[in-house]
Design an enzyme around this catalytic site. Structure first.
Site, PDB file in Angstrom:
ATOM      1  NE  ARG A  90     -60.263  28.121   8.995  1.00 13.83           N
ATOM      2  CZ  ARG A  90     -60.130  26.900   9.441  1.00 13.83           C
ATOM      3  NH1 ARG A  90     -59.738  25.946   8.630  1.00 13.83           N
ATOM      4  NH2 ARG A  90     -60.416  26.619  10.680  1.00 13.83           N
ATOM      5  CG  HIS A 179     -62.635  24.580  15.203  1.00 23.37           C
ATOM      6  ND1 HIS A 179     -62.421  23.789  16.306  1.00 23.37           N
ATOM      7  CD2 HIS A 179     -61.655  24.290  14.325  1.00 23.37           C
ATOM      8  CE1 HIS A 179     -61.350  23.046  16.122  1.00 23.37           C
ATOM      9  NE2 HIS A 179     -60.870  23.334  14.914  1.00 23.37           N
ATOM     10  NE  ARG A 240     -53.879  22.800  18.712  1.00 20.73           N
ATOM     11  CZ  ARG A 240     -54.782  22.924  17.752  1.00 20.73           C
ATOM     12  NH1 ARG A 240     -56.052  22.600  17.967  1.00 20.73           N
ATOM     13  NH2 ARG A 240     -54.440  23.390  16.576  1.00 20.73           N
ATOM     14  CD  GLU A 383     -64.004  24.641   9.070  1.00 21.63           C
ATOM     15  OE1 GLU A 383     -63.449  25.512   9.736  1.00 21.63           O
ATOM     16  OE2 GLU A 383     -63.598  23.465   9.003  1.00 21.63           O
TER      17      GLU A 383
END
Ligand code: AMP
Length: 396
Positions: A90, A179, A240, A383
């Site tokens: 990744r 993402h 965030r 993922e």
């Protein structure tokens, strides 16, 4: 094929060994506190989880330990590392040059290195993982799967910022989105699971986790997404801020004598539902606090759901319609109350949530009633599997 999937952070790495034919996870785990002291977690399929403390000064030692565990006589699941066919990594940022997954060679490494400026927390760690695998398993193919790649189909009107064009020309400042592996996987799963025609479909994916982002996927291609140059833009997240008036920064800087780096740390690490509630970034804690009467926890949850609903509305406008909305990631997959709260804003789309379907967990699930004009579904993301599939595509 047996694919080792590696996801490196600055002081940690997650790994899974996946059999690409059965798509089964043969072993998985993580290394933590790399460069500090070091801890490895290893779990073979159907076996006990093992945890060991061991020195891991760099990612190379961490990956060496993972490989030792995969082949060890007692709990290993491989006879030798020859059985590993390829490694899928990744990688956070591929910039505008790496627009899809690539077989890693010197040229790809150079571009990932160039993108360290755009992903300063992740790309250097991703490169360490790649270099460690090349050193420890020479000759094996390594593939990079980028968080930004799926969003590279956005049109300029979606990815450009309203600032002087020279900053795009000089520094490639634009929206990239993140993402991507999850948005790609979930949109494809949703199209398959709901029996939509890929070439005539409008899907909104809400990846709601500690980091959250939304994407608009038209005919299988991303046309807009909520994160930007960095993962700071868009939704209110765990820690965030998401979107805000940039002038807020100048105002706080002046009042509190803070510099831009302190302010960015505040926006990344001390804001979002954590900053608003003062309770936690974890939605389970927020639910509990809200139920106990904590008004700021309730406010944080209200702000989160409201922002998600507003983004969904804007993506319906961007695509001039929507066939399906797919919820995924930690909150999207597990927090039924939050899904219901978000969907309570979507009556204008003819959406009604079926409470019984919405309470189920763990697999693809339609949660809207059959007479809803737009289908709402929960689609668990994966993922690692998406990275393994991409890796196979490039090495087979
Ligand atoms: P992720 O980043 O996708 O791993 O998501 C992690 C976040 O999912 C956590 O910080 C929680 O806020 C949220 N989460 C996980 N499980 C639940 C749950 N059962 N109920 C509510 N939120 C959850």
């Amino acid at each position: 094929m047996k694919i080792l999937v590696i996801n490196c952070g600055s002081s940690s790495l997650k790994y899974q060994l996946i059999d690409s034919e059965s798509e089964a996870v043969l072993a998985k785990g993580l290394c933590e506190r790399i460069g500090i002291d070091g801890r490895l977690v290893y779990q073979p399929a159907g076996g006990e989880k093992e945890m060991v403390e061991a020195a891991m000064p760099t990612h190379t030692e961490a990956i060496r330990m993972v490989l030792d565990y995969l082949v060890n006589e007692k709990t290993g699941i491989l006879k030798s590392l020859d059985e590993v066919d390829a490694i899928g990594h990744r990688v956070l940022h591929g910039g505008a040059k790496l627009t899809s997954s690539v077989l890693i060679d010197d040229a790809a490494i150079a571009v990932i290195d160039e993108c360290c400026d755009l992903g300063p927390l992740h790309n250097p760690a991703n490169l360490m993982g790649i270099r460690a695998c090349m050193e420890l398993m020479p000759g094996k193919p390594n593939v990079a799967v980028f968080d930004t790649a799926f969003h590279q189909t956005m049109p300029p009107k979606a990815y450009m910022y309203g600032i002087p064009y020279e900053y795009y020309e000089k520094y490639q400042i634009r929206k990239y989105g993140f993402h991507g592996t999850s948005h790609s996987f979930v949109s494809k799963e949703a199209i398959k699971f709901l029996g939509l025609d890929k070439d005539n479909s409008k899907v909104i994916v809400a990846h709601l986790g500690n980091g959250s982002s939304i994407s608009a996927v038209e005919n299988g291609k991303c046309v807009d997404t909520s994160m930007g140059l960095t993962p700071l833009e868009g939704l209110v997240m765990g820690t965030r801020s998401g979107d805000l008036d940039p002038a807020v920064l100048e105002y706080i800087a002046r009042k509190e004598g803070k510099d831009i780096f302190e302010l960015l740390t505040m926006l990344n690490k001390k804001s979002g539902v954590m900053g608003v509630s003062g309770v936690s970034s974890d939605f389970r804690d927020l639910d509990e606090a809200s139920k106990a009467g904590n008004e700021r926890a309730t406010l944080a949850l209200d702000m989160f759901s409201y922002r998600v609903a507003k983004y969904i509305g804007s993506y319906v406008a961007a695509m001039n319609g929507v066939d399906a909305i797919a919820f995924t990631a930690g909150i999207g997959e597990n927090d039924a109350a939050m899904r219901e709260k978000i969907c309570s804003y979507l009556g204008y789309l003819g959406i009604t949530i079926d409470p019984e379907a919405n309470s189920k967990r763990g697999s693809n699930q339609v949660i809207s009633t059959p007479d809803s004009r737009v289908t709402v579904a929960v689609i668990p993301t994966n993922e690692e599997l998406a990275i393994a599939r991409e890796t196979v595509e490039l090495v087979k």
